[in-house]
Scaffold this active site. Sequence first.
Site, short mmCIF file in Angstrom:
data_model
loop_
_atom_site.label_atom_id
_atom_site.label_comp_id
_atom_site.label_asym_id
_atom_site.label_seq_id
_atom_site.Cartn_x
_atom_site.Cartn_y
_atom_site.Cartn_z
N GLY A 8 -0.18 -6.16 -3.53
CA GLY A 8 0.38 -5.16 -4.43
C GLY A 8 1.03 -3.98 -3.73
N GLN A 9 1.35 -4.13 -2.43
CA GLN A 9 2.06 -3.03 -1.73
C GLN A 9 3.40 -2.78 -2.41
OE1 GLN A 9 3.11 -3.71 2.43
NE2 GLN A 9 3.56 -1.55 2.77
N HIS A 47 0.66 3.10 4.40
CA HIS A 47 -0.17 4.16 3.82
C HIS A 47 -1.58 3.66 3.59
CE1 HIS A 47 1.92 2.04 0.56
NE2 HIS A 47 0.91 2.33 -0.25
N LEU A 48 -2.53 4.56 3.83
CA LEU A 48 -3.94 4.30 3.55
C LEU A 48 -4.30 5.01 2.26
CD1 LEU A 48 -3.57 4.07 6.72
CD2 LEU A 48 -5.96 4.79 6.91
N HIS A 49 -4.79 4.26 1.29
CA HIS A 49 -5.34 4.89 0.10
C HIS A 49 -6.73 5.40 0.42
CE1 HIS A 49 -2.38 3.25 -2.85
NE2 HIS A 49 -2.32 2.24 -2.00
N ASN A 53 -2.82 -1.87 1.78
CA ASN A 53 -2.16 -3.05 1.25
C ASN A 53 -0.99 -3.46 2.14
OD1 ASN A 53 -3.78 -3.40 -1.04
ND2 ASN A 53 -2.62 -1.85 -2.18
N ASP A 103 -1.84 10.86 -4.46
CA ASP A 103 -1.14 9.76 -5.12
C ASP A 103 -0.68 10.22 -6.50
OD1 ASP A 103 -1.25 6.37 -4.75
OD2 ASP A 103 -0.82 7.18 -6.74
#
Lengths: 115, 115
Positions: free
Chosen positions: B93-94, B100-102, B87, B30
Amino acid sequence: MDECIFCQIVNGKASARLVYQDEQATVFHDRHPVAPIHLLVVPNRHIDSVNALDETSTPLAGHLLLVAQRVAAQMGLAASGYRIIINTGPDSGQTVFHLHLHLIGGRRMRFLVGD
Amino acid sequence: MDECIFCQIVNGKASARLVYQDEQATVFHDRHPVAPIHLLVVPNRHIDSVNALDETSTPLAGHLLLVAQRVAAQMGLAASGYRIIINTGPDSGQTVFHLHLHLIGGRRMRFLVGD
């Protein structure tokens, strides 16, 4: 696994506010909600955490995400949005060692991670 | 989908610090990390969000979780722990509408959700 609280909920031996159940997954309200809607999506069979997933459990893992999506839609969150959180191990704050997806919505979440 | 930044990263048209790639998934750092380790796990094909998953994408969704687990282990997080956050939509908050996976680890996360 009689001592696992989530196994007991799946098997009806402990009480919880269930919102969904199928052959692979169960969804119920978190007892300590952090938002207006805070549900837990769990596999019916005992899996400690994401660390215990392997190739054979990939379809189950995907099913858990799809169940989260569908329950979110049922709860009216599809448009407003929701967050899925999966904790694994001590740094994350995982407290129950039966895999569970937190499904959280009904309010704005400003930050990705709290302190 | 040329304008999607994550599609561009998957296709090598935009730069990112890649850590893993297979036929279905890509993992990279990120750009605005919230922890010592903060990676994004994305499907190579464009999917807007969890809302856009269906029965046919269940295996892919499961694969993303398994990739997150394996990359977490590679980064030395298996024992210390890690958090996966997905998200969906405005309340969460996307900001990038490519699923996507944080994957977050390397520090203690005290709270489930920030404010």
